[in-house]
Design a protein around this motif. Structure first.
Motif, short mmCIF file in Angstrom:
data_model
loop_
_atom_site.label_atom_id
_atom_site.label_comp_id
_atom_site.label_asym_id
_atom_site.label_seq_id
_atom_site.Cartn_x
_atom_site.Cartn_y
_atom_site.Cartn_z
N MET A 1 -6.38 40.27 -41.63
CA MET A 1 -7.74 40.03 -42.07
C MET A 1 -7.74 38.86 -43.05
N PRO A 2 -8.61 37.88 -42.84
CA PRO A 2 -8.61 36.70 -43.70
C PRO A 2 -9.18 37.02 -45.09
N THR A 3 -8.69 36.31 -46.05
CA THR A 3 -9.19 36.47 -47.41
C THR A 3 -10.55 35.81 -47.53
N ALA A 4 -11.24 36.07 -48.65
CA ALA A 4 -12.56 35.47 -48.87
C ALA A 4 -12.45 33.95 -48.90
N LYS A 5 -11.38 33.45 -49.51
CA LYS A 5 -11.19 32.00 -49.58
C LYS A 5 -10.98 31.42 -48.18
N GLN A 6 -10.16 32.10 -47.39
CA GLN A 6 -9.89 31.60 -46.03
C GLN A 6 -11.15 31.66 -45.17
N SER A 7 -11.94 32.69 -45.31
CA SER A 7 -13.21 32.79 -44.58
C SER A 7 -14.14 31.65 -44.98
N TRP A 8 -14.17 31.35 -46.26
CA TRP A 8 -15.02 30.26 -46.76
C TRP A 8 -14.54 28.93 -46.20
N LEU A 9 -13.22 28.71 -46.18
CA LEU A 9 -12.68 27.47 -45.64
C LEU A 9 -12.94 27.34 -44.14
N ASN A 10 -12.91 28.46 -43.44
CA ASN A 10 -13.22 28.43 -42.00
C ASN A 10 -14.69 28.11 -41.75
N LYS A 11 -15.54 28.64 -42.60
CA LYS A 11 -16.99 28.42 -42.43
C LYS A 11 -17.40 27.01 -42.83
N TYR A 12 -16.82 26.50 -43.90
CA TYR A 12 -17.14 25.16 -44.41
C TYR A 12 -15.88 24.30 -44.27
N GLN A 13 -15.70 23.73 -43.10
CA GLN A 13 -14.45 23.04 -42.79
C GLN A 13 -14.39 21.60 -43.29
N THR A 14 -15.52 20.97 -43.50
CA THR A 14 -15.50 19.57 -43.91
C THR A 14 -15.71 19.44 -45.42
N TYR A 15 -15.25 18.33 -45.94
CA TYR A 15 -15.43 18.02 -47.36
C TYR A 15 -16.91 18.03 -47.71
N TYR A 16 -17.73 17.44 -46.85
CA TYR A 16 -19.17 17.37 -47.10
C TYR A 16 -19.79 18.77 -47.15
N ALA A 17 -19.44 19.61 -46.19
CA ALA A 17 -19.99 20.98 -46.15
C ALA A 17 -19.59 21.78 -47.39
N GLN A 18 -18.36 21.60 -47.82
CA GLN A 18 -17.87 22.33 -48.99
C GLN A 18 -18.57 21.86 -50.27
N THR A 19 -18.72 20.55 -50.44
CA THR A 19 -19.38 20.04 -51.65
C THR A 19 -20.86 20.41 -51.65
N GLU A 20 -21.50 20.37 -50.50
CA GLU A 20 -22.92 20.75 -50.43
C GLU A 20 -23.10 22.23 -50.74
N TYR A 21 -22.20 23.06 -50.26
CA TYR A 21 -22.26 24.49 -50.57
C TYR A 21 -22.17 24.69 -52.09
N ASN A 22 -21.19 24.04 -52.72
CA ASN A 22 -21.01 24.19 -54.16
C ASN A 22 -22.21 23.67 -54.93
#
Length: 138
Positions: A1-22
């Motif tokens: 089972m993936p961790t919360a961090k790994q699930s987040w990384l899978n959902k927001y795979q690009t730098y842009y998606a991750q920064t926009e989420y934050n």
């Protein structure tokens, strides 16, 4: 089972998606820190040597700055991390909150909150109430 961090990384795979989420999820704290960095009087307060002990004590009480602020044998707070500066740390926190890093469990969120609480504490300092006390009829 993936961790919360790994699930987040899978959902927001690009730098842009991750920064926009934050930016979306931590936007309020980002705005607060930016406002604090623009407040010249607050930056002056952080820079004064007379207030340094009060500031360090306030931050240290939260236990989120244990690696940076410690107490001496005389119960006086001091900075043990040579890279830690009060204003510089605000800029670092702002940069991290706007970055692509996974922040759900990050200590930076708690530290930023404590800085905002300190800003509110500073704004409510007796400096403004002294004028009101002089105008009281008794």
């Amino acid at each position: 089972m993936p961790t919360a961090k790994q699930s987040w990384l899978n959902k927001y795979q690009t730098y842009y998606a991750q920064t926009e989420y934050n930016k979306e999820h931590y936007g309020k704290r980002i705005k607060q820190l930016k406002r604090m960095l623009e407040d010249e009087k607050f930056l002056e307060f952080l820079s004064t040597k007379e207030c340094k002990e009060d500031i360090l004590t306030y931050l240290a009480k939260s236990n989120h700055f244990d690696m940076m602020i410690v107490f001496s044998e005389q119960d006086e707070p001091y900075i043990c991390d040579k890279d830690f500066g009060l204003i510089n740390h605000m800029k670092k926190m702002l940069g991290i909150l706007q970055s692509e890093q996974y922040l759900r469990d990050s200590i930076v969120r708690k530290q930023a909150k404590r800085y905002v609480e300190m800003y509110l504490w500073w704004n409510k300092e007796p400096k403004d109430y002294l004028k009101d006390l002089e105008e009281l009829p008794f």
